[in-house]
Design an enzyme around this catalytic site. Structure first.
Site: not given
Ligand SMILES: NC(=O)c1ccc[n+]([C@@H]2O[C@H](COP(=O)([O-])OP(=O)(O)OC[C@H]3O[C@@H](n4cnc5c(N)ncnc54)[C@H](OP(=O)(O)O)[C@@H]3O)[C@@H](O)[C@H]2O)c1
Length: 351
Positions: A70, A143, A171, A193-194, A261, A263-264, A286
């Site tokens: 991170y 989030n 989230g 898809d799932r 924001y 890069g999952m 962002f």
């Molecule tokens: N920049 C910022 O300030 C900020 C703030 C908050 C969060 N984030 C980032 O935003 C992202 C989401 O965070 P969150 O807490 O909302 O996540 P979360 O609730 O844990 O959900 C993870 C999401 O990522 C998807 N995912 C996982 N692996 C993937 C892949 N290989 N290809 C496509 N989609 C994939 C999951 O989809 P499935 O259900 O299909 O597995 C799910 O929708 C993370 O990267 C986090 O670090 C950034």
């Protein structure tokens, strides 16, 4: 769990014993490097606040921080967790903004929220109104704030305009759907898809999603049919990268903006030259942590955003993400589920 602050305080006051936390001494895979241990709390001092933590989610950034990948990393050994909600049990003599019994959430990243008790500086905490449900409070500071800023700061959007996003069941994605719906914006929501896709589509639609489609459907020419009903999006929110981001760019309106924001997929964003030349799209990033640090001196913006989000919660327009509550001792289960695909439930550690 819907627990009012008074009940939570009484329940937690009954809990005795030494403070414990999920500590890591070196970076690595969370399941291997995290240990649940007794911890020594630092001296409270005049500006310290003793907090009994109640609940804290496991977010992707928590995992990346423990892995050491991170952008900001705490000194080691460190306690995991960046988000959560706790109750103030004691305050230092110079503390003016908080009192025992207040519900608090972090104002900054890196606090180490996966512990039963903690001492934080007053400036690191934000007071939460007592009527906010515990799960909403536990998941508010990262989030929903990110969703709120991305929908406010990059484009002037008016009711009827549309926004496209990927990772729509994340989230962030669930908060985007709800905040956008409250603003009268139309959302196009892309998910992977799932097997139980329809269940997920129904759930996102019940939050206010206008359209939910898979990554595969996003690539098909028929996707253009959507724009007989709604305008092309002015804003794209990218939490995935790779092909998913490229496809969203193709659908953006002339002079639209894509905000990255997350890069999952761990794949870079590839931009078609035509999108830059003929559509003049803008690409930005962002990071909520940076926004909070940029606004740390003047808390008006931050408090204003929290107030707006709490208003949406009270009106029933913003709910906590789908959650799975896990006792702290079962943290290994929560870690595993948080890193598994297609789980669609935020893991919340109960302290
Ligand atoms: N920049 C910022 O300030 C900020 C703030 C908050 C969060 N984030 C980032 O935003 C992202 C989401 O965070 P969150 O807490 O909302 O996540 P979360 O609730 O844990 O959900 C993870 C999401 O990522 C998807 N995912 C996982 N692996 C993937 C892949 N290989 N290809 C496509 N989609 C994939 C999951 O989809 P499935 O259900 O299909 O597995 C799910 O929708 C993370 O990267 C986090 O670090 C950034």
């Amino acid at each position: 769990m819907r627990l009012a602050v008074g009940a939570a305080f009484r329940a937690m006051s009954a809990v005795q014993g030494r403070p414990r936390g999920l500590v890591y001494e070196k970076h690595g895979e969370p399941a291997q490097v995290l240990q649940l241990k007794d911890i020594n709390l630092p001296e409270m001092g005049a500006s310290g606040v003793h907090v009994r933590m109640l609940a804290a989610p496991v977010n992707p950034s928590d995992i990346n921080m423990i892995q050491g990948s991170y952008a900001v990393l705490p000194d080691l050994p460190a306690v995991g967790g960046n988000e959560g909600v706790g109750l103030v049990v004691q305050i230092g003599s110079n503390v003016t903004s908080l009192k025992p019994g207040d519900l608090v959430i972090p104002a900054d990243a890196g606090l180490g929220t996966w512990q039963t008790e903690a001492v934080f500086g007053e400036e690191k905490l934000l007071k939460m109104p007592p009527d906010i449900p515990l799960m909403c409070a536990a998941t508010l500071s990262v989030n929903p704030c990110t969703a709120f800023r991305m929908l406010s700061d990059f484009k002037t959007l008016k009711p009827g305009d549309s926004v496209i996003q990927n990772a729509a069941n994340s989230g962030v994605g669930q908060a985007v759907i709800q905040i956008a719906a409250a603003k009268g914006l139309k959302t196009i929501n892309v998910v992977r898809d799932r097997p139980n896709l329809q269940e997920l589509v129904d759930r996102l639609k019940s939050l206010g999603a206008d359209h939910v489609l898979t990554e595969e459907a996003l690539r098909k020419p028929e996707v253009k049919d959507l724009f007989q009903e709604i305008p092309k999006p002015l804003l794209a929110l990218n939490g995935v990268g790779g092909k998913s981001a490229t496809e969203m760019l193709r659908l953006l309106q002339h002079k639209g903006t894509m905000v990255t924001y997350g890069g999952m997929s761990k794949q870079p964003v590839t931009v078609p030259v035509s999108a830059l030349i003929f559509k003049d799209v803008k690409l930005c990033g962002f990071w909520m942590t940076q926004w909070k640090r940029d606004n740390a001196q003047n808390k008006e913006e931050l408090n204003g955003m929290i107030t707006d989000l709490c208003t949406l919660i009270r009106k029933g327009q913003l709910t906590a993400p789908a959650c799975q509550e896990v006792p702290l001792v079962d943290y290994q289960l929560a870690l595993k589920a948080s890193m598994a695909p297609y789980v669609s439930a935020k893991q919340i550690l109960l302290m």
